[in-house]
Design an enzyme around this catalytic site. Structure first.
Site, PDB file in Angstrom:
ATOM      1  N   SER A 180      44.142  47.091 124.359  1.00  0.00           N
ATOM      2  CA  SER A 180      43.202  48.787 124.336  1.00  0.00           C
ATOM      3  C   SER A 180      42.817  48.907 122.318  1.00  0.00           C
ATOM      4  CB  SER A 180      44.550  50.155 124.694  1.00  0.00           C
ATOM      5  OG  SER A 180      43.214  50.877 124.718  1.00  0.00           O
TER       6      SER A 180
ATOM      7  N   ASP B 229      35.598  49.287 132.657  1.00  0.00           N
ATOM      8  CA  ASP B 229      35.603  49.370 132.197  1.00  0.00           C
ATOM      9  C   ASP B 229      34.316  50.763 131.306  1.00  0.00           C
ATOM     10  OD1 ASP B 229      37.128  50.975 129.530  1.00  0.00           O
ATOM     11  OD2 ASP B 229      38.016  48.800 128.844  1.00  0.00           O
TER      12      ASP B 229
ATOM     13  N   HIS C 198      39.312  50.672 132.398  1.00  0.00           N
ATOM     14  CA  HIS C 198      40.494  50.299 131.086  1.00  0.00           C
ATOM     15  C   HIS C 198      41.121  50.046 131.033  1.00  0.00           C
ATOM     16  CE1 HIS C 198      41.142  50.150 126.547  1.00  0.00           C
ATOM     17  NE2 HIS C 198      41.702  51.217 126.904  1.00  0.00           N
TER      18      HIS C 198
END
Lengths: 384, 384
Positions: free
Chosen positions: A149, A319, A352
């Protein structure tokens, strides 16, 4: 902010002054980190993990800190990142409130918390700080650099700014630049915090004068974008709370399971994260663009990365915050950099956050990649 | 709230009392609507349009109200919904603040606005009110019922509760039930409004004591979910505002074009929409489930619809709020109801809002469907 810091944390003093990319410098700043396993004599078996925005450095349990970490199933003896083979370092990013220096830390010039006097924070600053820690630990070159991330942004920045710092790279749900949908979401999260009267221009405290409503809103919006509609359809559907969990007769109170889930996430988060740190780290992601030094050409920024021989890039099809096209972009760019790159588009339903929870898919993928890396460290080059 | 109501608006007095599905009844309630074209002597050429959550009834210009409507390119002489052939009615939904009775209207029992004393509002109530208006206009059966977004929910409810009310149906970006992602988004929008101290338990005014911050947040989150990441990548990318449009040196001020776009949308919305109406209409969507009368089986609820011979169901691949699986579900259900159904998955980049802006794709689709409808009205049955 001491209660935010897990036991097992170590600290590294950054060089003073530590110059910041967008101006200013930090004095007496430090990074919080944890380690697992043992560093080989030649320093060749090190893996660095750069985290997402909110985690601390406690990625896994250890003798010093036996509580489970946020990536407990990934790191440990016999686990995908096998600490019998690898020396693993996880850093709490610069600007955070979980041990590393950030807006909630004391400004040595004033003896008071920095708050909004903290210099503007960039992903590049966090990358430079990470490079300094590696030097301090005697690691000239990482066997592998892992970034998730926001940490996927930081990892690319570290590779770009410190050529040769890693022989291999795992980029998970990362991005080479921020795109407008994620900028919009983060902008709204920041606005929720800043509009809370308790935020008070950054001068709140951790008790009664904390911008709880703003942080709740920001966290809920975060959770909405960290997961996926697909997962929630199966997990919550239209299920209602039992009447004993309802808030009386208020038609706008918690009624659906999904509303209660968001509320529980928000409650766990507020008062455990510093609002100004949230603002700074959030904005640092908006500003990130690996193409910045290449006239805005992200592909060129990626192709200019040096020294990474093998890469695994993982994206998640569901995501919406770091959409899978961004990981495709990273993979294509690393191939142009001459890196042997595997791109894995995961069908995980969790969005995500899949890398935190989809052990069945992410565990074997990371394990297989690391297992195939050359057993012996190659002669390590100088770190830039 | 008079300033919210466009000229050209007509009013229809609903039967008194008007019972509400979740309890209570309205007295002296009315619907605001506009019409275009002329109703045939046999009443067989009527098309009803049910809108999304925020529009008024001014879908297109007319002699009485020459300003462009929100679907100007869709409705008019020679346009896809051709007012030379069709008599077109557009209703401002019950519970709104653009002319129809809602929480901002005066409660005849007290002489004061209803505010939170308005009875709980459901999609079914709006559908029943629409049916009453059709009866009042002498329309026993619609040639076509068109519903967009929330209006797509209302249209399905109208078809289910009033069998035979329409011979054909166009459902655009609609849903047969609310799913948790959209419930979560709407829950957060409502929370933003309710957390604004100016909301004051619903007792604000339109001037200085209006929950502007909460409404700004709600609207921005709405706009984020009405459009798509894909569209914004192409439209805004990482473009920054010129320095003369920046807010000084504030690192958290408007900097990216996408932030300025959201801000402009929010500014146009606040003070032009009633916050309590927003809460009521928003929650009515969460509650909607066409399967409710069929033990939660949405497919059975759709299959039970009677009298619709032809249907066009349109979804948008980039819609995250009413995702295309929901329109697939509607199309499959209408087929099971014995309806000749065409499903069009549009590749529009604009997300949920595509039906408002993608004239090139939606215009011909709707025009072609209506053109192929039987020229003469079939003998109309009794409206339930």
């Amino acid at each position: 902010m001491a209660e935010f810091i897990p036991p097992g944390t170590r600290w590294f003093d950054l060089p003073t002054p530590f110059p910041m990319k967008r101006g200013g410098a930090l004095h007496g700043a430090r990074l919080a980190y944890e380690t697992w396993g043992r560093l080989d004599a030649d320093g060749g078996n090190a893996i660095l993990i750069l985290t997402g925005m909110s985690p601390d450095a406690h990625a896994a349990s250890s003798d010093a800190a036996p509580a489970p970490g946020w990536w407990e199933w990934m790191i440990g003896p016999g686990k995908p990142i096998d600490t019998r083979r690898w020396f693993v370092v996880c850093i709490n990013p610069l600007g955070s409130c979980k041990g590393s220096t950030g807006p909630a830390s004391v400004n040595p010039d004033t003896g008071q918390p920095y708050r909004l006097d903290f210099p503007e924070l960039s992903i590049e600053d966090a990358a430079d700080a990470s490079a300094a820690l590696l030097r301090g630990l005697g690691i000239a070159q990482l066997a592998c650099l892992v970034g998730n991330s926001m940490g996927g942004m930081g990892a690319l920045s570290l590779l770009a700014r410190h050529p040769g710092i890693a022989r291999s790279h795992v980029n998970i749900c990362g991005a080479a630049r921020a795109l407008p949908f994620s900028i919009a979401i983060r902008s709204l999260q920041r606005e929720a915090i800043r509009l809370d009267p308790q935020w008070n221009g950054g001068a709140y405290d951790d008790a009664e004068n904390y911008p709880e409503n703003g942080m709740r809103m920001a966290r809920k919006l975060g959770v909405i974008t960290y997961r996926s509609a697909l997962e929630w359809d199966g997990r919550f559907g239209r299920v209602r709370l039992d009447s004993d969990r309802r808030e009386g007769e208020d038609p706008f109170g918690l009624e659906f399971e999904v509303e209660s889930y968001l509320e529980a996430h928000a409650r766990r988060f507020v008062h455990k994260y510093d609002p100004n740190c949230y603002l700074y780290l959030s904005r640092s992601m908006d500003w990130f663009d690996l193409g910045e030094a290449h006239a805005g050409d992200t592909a060129r920024g990626l192709a200019a990365i040096e020294g990474v021989r093998h890469a695994l890039v993982i994206g998640v099809k569901t995501d919406i915050l770091f959409p899978i096209q961004q990981q495709e972009e990273i993979a294509a760019g690393l191939r142009n950099a001459g890196c042997d790159t595997r791109f894995l588009p995961m069908p995980s339903p969790q969005g995500h956050d899949a890398f935190l929870v989809d052990e069945e898919r992410f565990g074997p993928a990371v394990a297989g990649f690391l297992r195939a890396l050359p057993a012996a460290a190659l002669p390590s080059g100088k770190v830039a």
